[in-house]
Write a protein that holds these residues in place. Structure first.
Motif, PDB file in Angstrom:
ATOM      1  N   SER A 199       0.829  -1.210   0.000  1.00  0.00           N
ATOM      2  CA  SER A 199       0.000   0.000   0.000  1.00  0.00           C
ATOM      3  C   SER A 199       0.863   1.261   0.000  1.00  0.00           C
ATOM      4  CB  SER A 199      -0.965   0.003   1.185  1.00  0.00           C
ATOM      5  OG  SER A 199      -0.269   0.145   2.403  1.00  0.00           O
ATOM      6  N   ARG A 212      -2.849  11.197 -11.041  1.00  0.00           N
ATOM      7  CA  ARG A 212      -2.890  11.085  -9.584  1.00  0.00           C
ATOM      8  C   ARG A 212      -1.709  11.758  -8.914  1.00  0.00           C
ATOM      9  NH1 ARG A 212      -3.070   5.681  -7.314  1.00  0.00           N
ATOM     10  NH2 ARG A 212      -3.092   6.809  -5.360  1.00  0.00           N
ATOM     11  N   GLN A 263       1.451   6.245  -7.470  1.00  0.00           N
ATOM     12  CA  GLN A 263       0.301   7.040  -7.907  1.00  0.00           C
ATOM     13  C   GLN A 263      -0.038   6.773  -9.372  1.00  0.00           C
ATOM     14  OE1 GLN A 263       1.324  11.085  -6.847  1.00  0.00           O
ATOM     15  NE2 GLN A 263       0.712  10.760  -4.751  1.00  0.00           N
ATOM     16  N   GLU A 322       2.181   1.633  -3.595  1.00  0.00           N
ATOM     17  CA  GLU A 322       1.138   2.134  -4.501  1.00  0.00           C
ATOM     18  C   GLU A 322       0.923   3.632  -4.297  1.00  0.00           C
ATOM     19  OE1 GLU A 322      -2.368   3.505  -6.235  1.00  0.00           O
ATOM     20  OE2 GLU A 322      -2.132   3.435  -4.065  1.00  0.00           O
ATOM     21  N   ALA A 323       0.952   4.069  -3.045  1.00  0.00           N
ATOM     22  CA  ALA A 323       0.774   5.500  -2.767  1.00  0.00           C
ATOM     23  C   ALA A 323       1.909   6.322  -3.366  1.00  0.00           C
ATOM     24  CB  ALA A 323       0.687   5.739  -1.258  1.00  0.00           C
ATOM     25  N   GLN A 324       3.110   5.759  -3.411  1.00  0.00           N
ATOM     26  CA  GLN A 324       4.246   6.463  -3.998  1.00  0.00           C
ATOM     27  C   GLN A 324       4.177   6.477  -5.528  1.00  0.00           C
ATOM     28  OE1 GLN A 324       6.777   8.227  -2.450  1.00  0.00           O
ATOM     29  NE2 GLN A 324       5.407   7.976  -0.727  1.00  0.00           N
TER      30      GLN A 324
END
Length: 173
Positions: free
Chosen positions: A76, A132, A83, A79-81
Motif C-alpha cells: 500500500s 494522480r 500514484q 502504490e501511494a508512492q
C-alpha cells in the motif's frame, strides 16, 4: 529457521508485487500486469512450497502470515508512492469563480464548468481530470482559492477524447 526467514522475505517481496499487479489489472494495464504475474507465480510457488514441505513447522507458518501482513502494508505504501492512473475531481462552489478556473488551467489542469440548481440557489461545478501524482497540487490550489468548496474525487478507469488525451497525443509525437 533459515526456511522461515526465506518464507518471510519472499512474502515481503510477493505481496507488494500482488498489490501492484492487481492495481495494473484494474487500471487496464494488462501487458505489464501479466509480466509481473510471472514473477508473482514463481515467488508464490517457492514460498508456499516451503510452508507445505513441513506442516509441523509452526515458524514457517508464522513467517508466512507475518510476511503477508507486512507485505500488504508495504504494497500500500508503494502504490501511494507510484500514484498510477488518473483522478477526476468534481468541485462544487456557490459562486462563479473565474479566477479559480483560470489558475487551474494555468497550472495545466483541464477544467469544464457547469451551472446547476441547488435547493435554494445556483451552484457551479468544475470537472477536472488529472494524473494522480498531481492531486496534492490540485488540492493546494483549491484550498487557497476556494477553501469552502465541496470536492469529490474518483478514479476513472477509461476515458476518450478531451483536453488531456489531446495533450498526451501531442507529447507522444
Amino acid at each position: 529457521m533459515l526456511e522461515a526467514l526465506i518464507i518471510f522475505a519472499a512474502q515481503l517481496i510477493l505481496i507488494p508485487i500482488v498489490t501492484i499487479r492487481t492495481i495494473l489489472v484494474v487500471k487496464g494495464i494488462r501487458n505489464l500486469a501479466a509480466f509481473i504475474g510471472v514473477f508473482e507465480g514463481f515467488i508464490y510457488v517457492i514460498s508456499l512450497g516451503l510452508v507445505f514441505s513441513d506442516l509441523s513447522n509452526v515458524w514457517n507458518m508464522v513467517a508466512y502470515a507475518l510476511g503477508f501482513g507486512i507485505g500488504l502494508f508495504l504494497g500500500s505504501l508503494l502504490e501511494a508512492q507510484l500514484q498510477i492512473g488518473y483522478v477526476t475531481f468534481q468541485v462544487n462552489i456557490l459562486n462563479r469563480d473565474d479566477e479559480l478556473v483560470k489558475n487551474l488551467r494555468a497550472a495545466g489542469f483541464g477544467v469544464t464548468t457547469y451551472v446547476g440548481e441547488g435547493i435554494e440557489e445556483k451552484r457551479y461545478r468544475l470537472d477536472v481530470l488529472a494524473k494522480r501524482n498531481r492531486e496534492k497540487e490540485f488540492h493546494k490550489i483549491i484550498n487557497t482559492l476556494a477553501p469552502r468548496a465541496f470536492v469529490v474525487s474518483y478514479e476513472p478507469r477509461t476515458f476518450k477524447g478531451g483536453f488531456l488525451t489531446k495533450r498526451m497525443r501531442n507529447r507522444a509525437s
